[in-house]
Scaffold this motif. Structure first.
Motif, PDB file in Angstrom:
ATOM      1  N   ARG A   8     -15.186   8.067   5.299  1.00  0.00           N
ATOM      2  CA  ARG A   8     -13.972   8.516   5.969  1.00  0.00           C
ATOM      3  C   ARG A   8     -13.030   7.363   6.378  1.00  0.00           C
ATOM      4  NH1 ARG A   8     -15.930  14.304   8.653  1.00  0.00           N
ATOM      5  NH2 ARG A   8     -16.690  15.096   6.849  1.00  0.00           N
ATOM      6  N   ILE A   9     -11.760   7.470   5.846  1.00  0.00           N
ATOM      7  CA  ILE A   9     -10.924   6.280   6.126  1.00  0.00           C
ATOM      8  C   ILE A   9      -9.743   6.894   6.874  1.00  0.00           C
ATOM      9  CG2 ILE A   9      -9.295   4.488   5.621  1.00  0.00           C
ATOM     10  CD1 ILE A   9     -11.117   3.683   3.477  1.00  0.00           C
ATOM     11  N   VAL A  10      -9.333   6.602   8.233  1.00  0.00           N
ATOM     12  CA  VAL A  10      -8.044   7.073   8.726  1.00  0.00           C
ATOM     13  C   VAL A  10      -6.976   5.734   8.848  1.00  0.00           C
ATOM     14  CG1 VAL A  10      -6.838   7.569  10.935  1.00  0.00           C
ATOM     15  CG2 VAL A  10      -8.945   8.703  10.270  1.00  0.00           C
ATOM     16  N   VAL A  11      -5.694   5.965   8.303  1.00  0.00           N
ATOM     17  CA  VAL A  11      -4.750   5.066   8.020  1.00  0.00           C
ATOM     18  C   VAL A  11      -3.778   5.341   8.869  1.00  0.00           C
ATOM     19  CG1 VAL A  11      -3.370   3.301   6.729  1.00  0.00           C
ATOM     20  CG2 VAL A  11      -5.538   4.407   5.821  1.00  0.00           C
ATOM     21  N   ILE A  12      -3.318   4.547   9.919  1.00  0.00           N
ATOM     22  CA  ILE A  12      -2.308   4.805  10.903  1.00  0.00           C
ATOM     23  C   ILE A  12      -1.223   3.871  10.918  1.00  0.00           C
ATOM     24  CG2 ILE A  12      -1.696   4.808  13.441  1.00  0.00           C
ATOM     25  CD1 ILE A  12      -4.777   5.505  13.829  1.00  0.00           C
ATOM     26  N   GLY A  13       0.278   4.445  10.541  1.00  0.00           N
ATOM     27  CA  GLY A  13       1.256   3.662  10.434  1.00  0.00           C
ATOM     28  C   GLY A  13       2.395   4.261  10.226  1.00  0.00           C
ATOM     29  N   GLY A  14       3.437   3.548   9.375  1.00  0.00           N
ATOM     30  CA  GLY A  14       4.595   4.175   8.585  1.00  0.00           C
ATOM     31  C   GLY A  14       5.463   3.260   8.084  1.00  0.00           C
ATOM     32  N   GLY A  15       6.452   3.564   7.412  1.00  0.00           N
ATOM     33  CA  GLY A  15       7.319   2.511   6.645  1.00  0.00           C
ATOM     34  C   GLY A  15       6.579   2.129   5.262  1.00  0.00           C
ATOM     35  N   THR A  16       7.307   1.158   4.859  1.00  0.00           N
ATOM     36  CA  THR A  16       6.905   0.668   3.459  1.00  0.00           C
ATOM     37  C   THR A  16       5.618   0.283   3.230  1.00  0.00           C
ATOM     38  OG1 THR A  16       9.161  -0.032   3.019  1.00  0.00           O
ATOM     39  CG2 THR A  16       7.756  -0.735   1.599  1.00  0.00           C
ATOM     40  N   GLY A  17       5.088  -0.532   4.355  1.00  0.00           N
ATOM     41  CA  GLY A  17       3.786  -1.181   4.220  1.00  0.00           C
ATOM     42  C   GLY A  17       2.424  -0.259   4.091  1.00  0.00           C
ATOM     43  N   LEU A  18       2.575   0.904   4.795  1.00  0.00           N
ATOM     44  CA  LEU A  18       1.791   1.941   4.766  1.00  0.00           C
ATOM     45  C   LEU A  18       1.674   2.721   3.338  1.00  0.00           C
ATOM     46  CD1 LEU A  18      -0.456   3.836   5.979  1.00  0.00           C
ATOM     47  CD2 LEU A  18       1.305   5.320   6.633  1.00  0.00           C
ATOM     48  N   SER A  19       2.814   2.864   2.834  1.00  0.00           N
ATOM     49  CA  SER A  19       2.698   3.496   1.391  1.00  0.00           C
ATOM     50  C   SER A  19       2.214   2.487   0.293  1.00  0.00           C
ATOM     51  CB  SER A  19       4.342   3.767   0.893  1.00  0.00           C
ATOM     52  OG  SER A  19       4.925   4.760   1.853  1.00  0.00           O
ATOM     53  N   VAL A  20       2.528   1.244   0.534  1.00  0.00           N
ATOM     54  CA  VAL A  20       2.013   0.119  -0.319  1.00  0.00           C
ATOM     55  C   VAL A  20       0.512   0.093  -0.310  1.00  0.00           C
ATOM     56  CG1 VAL A  20       1.631  -2.308  -0.952  1.00  0.00           C
ATOM     57  CG2 VAL A  20       4.162  -1.218  -0.513  1.00  0.00           C
ATOM     58  N   LEU A  21       0.035   0.129   0.817  1.00  0.00           N
ATOM     59  CA  LEU A  21      -1.521   0.145   1.221  1.00  0.00           C
ATOM     60  C   LEU A  21      -2.080   1.422   0.639  1.00  0.00           C
ATOM     61  CD1 LEU A  21      -4.030  -1.090   2.740  1.00  0.00           C
ATOM     62  CD2 LEU A  21      -3.253   0.252   4.811  1.00  0.00           C
ATOM     63  N   LEU A  22      -1.708   2.447   0.776  1.00  0.00           N
ATOM     64  CA  LEU A  22      -2.339   3.654   0.357  1.00  0.00           C
ATOM     65  C   LEU A  22      -2.552   3.742  -1.410  1.00  0.00           C
ATOM     66  CD1 LEU A  22      -0.771   6.258   2.855  1.00  0.00           C
ATOM     67  CD2 LEU A  22      -3.296   5.494   2.767  1.00  0.00           C
ATOM     68  N   ARG A  23      -1.317   3.128  -1.956  1.00  0.00           N
ATOM     69  CA  ARG A  23      -1.518   3.249  -3.353  1.00  0.00           C
ATOM     70  C   ARG A  23      -2.827   2.665  -3.947  1.00  0.00           C
ATOM     71  NH1 ARG A  23       3.102   5.158  -5.857  1.00  0.00           N
ATOM     72  NH2 ARG A  23       4.683   5.541  -4.363  1.00  0.00           N
ATOM     73  N   GLY A  24      -3.181   1.638  -3.188  1.00  0.00           N
ATOM     74  CA  GLY A  24      -4.529   0.842  -3.747  1.00  0.00           C
ATOM     75  C   GLY A  24      -5.874   1.586  -2.939  1.00  0.00           C
ATOM     76  N   ILE A  25      -5.731   2.026  -1.970  1.00  0.00           N
ATOM     77  CA  ILE A  25      -7.018   2.855  -1.227  1.00  0.00           C
ATOM     78  C   ILE A  25      -7.353   4.108  -1.946  1.00  0.00           C
ATOM     79  CG2 ILE A  25      -7.869   3.738   0.620  1.00  0.00           C
ATOM     80  CD1 ILE A  25      -6.411   1.991   2.519  1.00  0.00           C
ATOM     81  N   LYS A  26      -6.509   4.636  -2.655  1.00  0.00           N
ATOM     82  CA  LYS A  26      -6.467   5.953  -3.232  1.00  0.00           C
ATOM     83  C   LYS A  26      -7.529   6.040  -4.312  1.00  0.00           C
ATOM     84  CE  LYS A  26      -2.456   6.851  -6.226  1.00  0.00           C
ATOM     85  NZ  LYS A  26      -1.191   7.658  -6.183  1.00  0.00           N
ATOM     86  N   LYS A  27      -7.531   4.906  -4.895  1.00  0.00           N
ATOM     87  CA  LYS A  27      -8.346   4.674  -6.147  1.00  0.00           C
ATOM     88  C   LYS A  27      -9.620   4.325  -5.966  1.00  0.00           C
ATOM     89  CE  LYS A  27      -4.245   2.450  -8.377  1.00  0.00           C
ATOM     90  NZ  LYS A  27      -3.704   1.128  -8.972  1.00  0.00           N
ATOM     91  N   TYR A  28     -10.130   4.348  -4.588  1.00  0.00           N
ATOM     92  CA  TYR A  28     -11.614   4.380  -4.412  1.00  0.00           C
ATOM     93  C   TYR A  28     -12.155   5.734  -4.032  1.00  0.00           C
ATOM     94  CZ  TYR A  28     -11.236  -0.795  -4.632  1.00  0.00           C
ATOM     95  OH  TYR A  28     -10.988  -2.211  -5.239  1.00  0.00           O
ATOM     96  N   PRO A  29     -13.555   5.851  -4.077  1.00  0.00           N
ATOM     97  CA  PRO A  29     -14.102   7.007  -3.817  1.00  0.00           C
ATOM     98  C   PRO A  29     -14.106   7.246  -2.204  1.00  0.00           C
ATOM     99  CG  PRO A  29     -15.732   5.408  -4.349  1.00  0.00           C
ATOM    100  CD  PRO A  29     -14.255   4.659  -4.674  1.00  0.00           C
ATOM    101  N   VAL A  30     -12.986   7.464  -1.699  1.00  0.00           N
ATOM    102  CA  VAL A  30     -12.915   7.602  -0.037  1.00  0.00           C
ATOM    103  C   VAL A  30     -12.293   8.805   0.411  1.00  0.00           C
ATOM    104  CG1 VAL A  30     -13.265   5.290   0.563  1.00  0.00           C
ATOM    105  CG2 VAL A  30     -10.892   6.078   0.061  1.00  0.00           C
ATOM    106  N   ASP A  31     -12.494   9.270   1.533  1.00  0.00           N
ATOM    107  CA  ASP A  31     -11.634  10.424   2.085  1.00  0.00           C
ATOM    108  C   ASP A  31     -10.713   9.956   2.857  1.00  0.00           C
ATOM    109  OD1 ASP A  31     -10.763  12.625   3.681  1.00  0.00           O
ATOM    110  OD2 ASP A  31     -12.866  13.715   3.872  1.00  0.00           O
ATOM    111  N   ILE A  32      -9.399  10.019   2.837  1.00  0.00           N
ATOM    112  CA  ILE A  32      -8.303   9.438   3.268  1.00  0.00           C
ATOM    113  C   ILE A  32      -7.525  10.368   4.301  1.00  0.00           C
ATOM    114  CG2 ILE A  32      -6.136   8.266   3.272  1.00  0.00           C
ATOM    115  CD1 ILE A  32      -6.923   7.209   0.273  1.00  0.00           C
TER     116      ILE A  32
END
Length: 326
Positions: A8-32
């Motif tokens: 389980r991964i929790v990502v905290i933030g906002g703005g463009t940076g958070l969206s860019v990061l999540l596009r990569g993380i969602k490709k892995y077998p993780v609970d976001i």
């Protein structure tokens, strides 16, 4: 660390940076679970917030789009911004849909949940608070600037930021996600206007401090005029610690790739320059430093390389899992 099931991964933030990061993380077998700031008061988000007295939908919209699994045209439609001469001008269709769903369901969080189903979102998207909040900055000269969109343009150095109203309640789902997380990621994003507004929600900040999960801070690639002018990496960390009253970062991810001079020249117009990574100072704070080539260029602007950063973050999880199995 959870041995069975998805970490389980929790990502905290906002703005463009958070969206860019999540596009990569969602490709892995993780609970976001993404915990997203709702302090934005500019543009379409600000207009909707003021007219409907609901949390700002803009950063939420971007995160929903980043985690969505739909046809590109559907995402493009959701992100479409109207350019007209009437009251629609400047509004994003996604913001309007979230506002409409909030009106229909009577609840901002319920609206996000319904929108997540429509967009087939991978993971959970939670606002830092289910109410309208305002970000304020106390400047070094003692003056107060109110409004997330106004703070970077005050022309003064920020001493600290804070939220109103005084009583802000986080979502129980956000607290549960932090407590059960295996990895907590903070950033990337504007330090004072995207990251700290989440951590300043009292219980969220406290839970992050108390969490036994590994906590990673993804440092910005460039400084930002009006927020972090001339800040080093450790200055970013110190600002977070000063607001949190605790030292919680285990690992910091920094870039070790040179920013081309022509790109640096472009950023000079914004009084921005590459963040200096003062490794010795970071290590003296007890932080593990991961150096890597993590930048990419998009339309002349610097962004974190989403695939590379996601791979590094997942390798940290994988290492934790293996260590806990031994």
């Amino acid at each position: 660390m959870r041995i069975e099931g998805k970490p389980r991964i929790v990502v905290i933030g906002g703005g463009t940076g958070l969206s860019v990061l999540l596009r990569g993380i969602k490709k892995y077998p993780v609970d976001i679970t993404a915990i997203v700031t709702v302090a934005d008061d500019g543009g379409s988000s600000g207009r909707i917030r003021d007219e409907m007295d609901i949390p700002s939908p803009g950063d939420i919209r971007n995160v929903l789009a980043a985690l969505s699994d739909v046809e590109p045209l559907i995402e493009q439609m959701f992100q479409h911004r109207f350019k007209t001469s009437n009251e629609l001008s400047g509004h994003s269709l996604g913001n309007l849909i979230i506002a409409a769903l909030t009106s229909i369901t009577g609840d901002f969080v319920h609206a996000i949940q319904e929108m997540s189903k429509v967009l087939n979102v991978r993971g959970k998207v939670l606002p830092a608070a289910n109410q309208s909040v305002i970000l304020h900055a106390e400047m070094e000269d003692g003056s107060i600037v109110s409004g997330e969109s106004k703070i970077p343009y005050s022309g003064k150095k920020i001493k600290k930021v804070f939220l109103t109203p005084e009583v802000i309640h986080p979502l129980p789902e956000a607290i549960r996600a932090i407590r059960s997380a295996d990895l907590i990621i903070v950033g990337p994003g504007s330090l004072y206007t995207s990251i700290l507004p989440n951590l300043l929600v009292p219980e969220i900040g406290m839970e992050v401090c108390n969490s036994k999960a590994k906590k990673v801070y993804i440092c910005n690639l460039m400084t930002q005029a009006g927020e972090t002018l001339d800040f080093t990496a450790s200055d970013h960390v110190k600002a977070i610690y000063d607001h949190m009253d605790c030292s919680f970062i285990d690992t910091i991810l920094v870039n070790n790739e040179e920013v081309p001079l022509e790109i640096q020249e472009k950023y000079k117009e914004e009084l921005a320059k590459p963040v200096i990574y003062d490794v010795d100072r970071l290590m003296s704070l007890g932080i593990d430093v991961i150096y890597d080539q993590i930048l990419t260029f998009k339309e002349g602007y610097i962004r974190h390389d989403t695939a590379k950063v996601a791979k590094i973050l997942y390798s940290l999880l994988d290492k934790e899992i293996k260590e806990n199995k031994e």
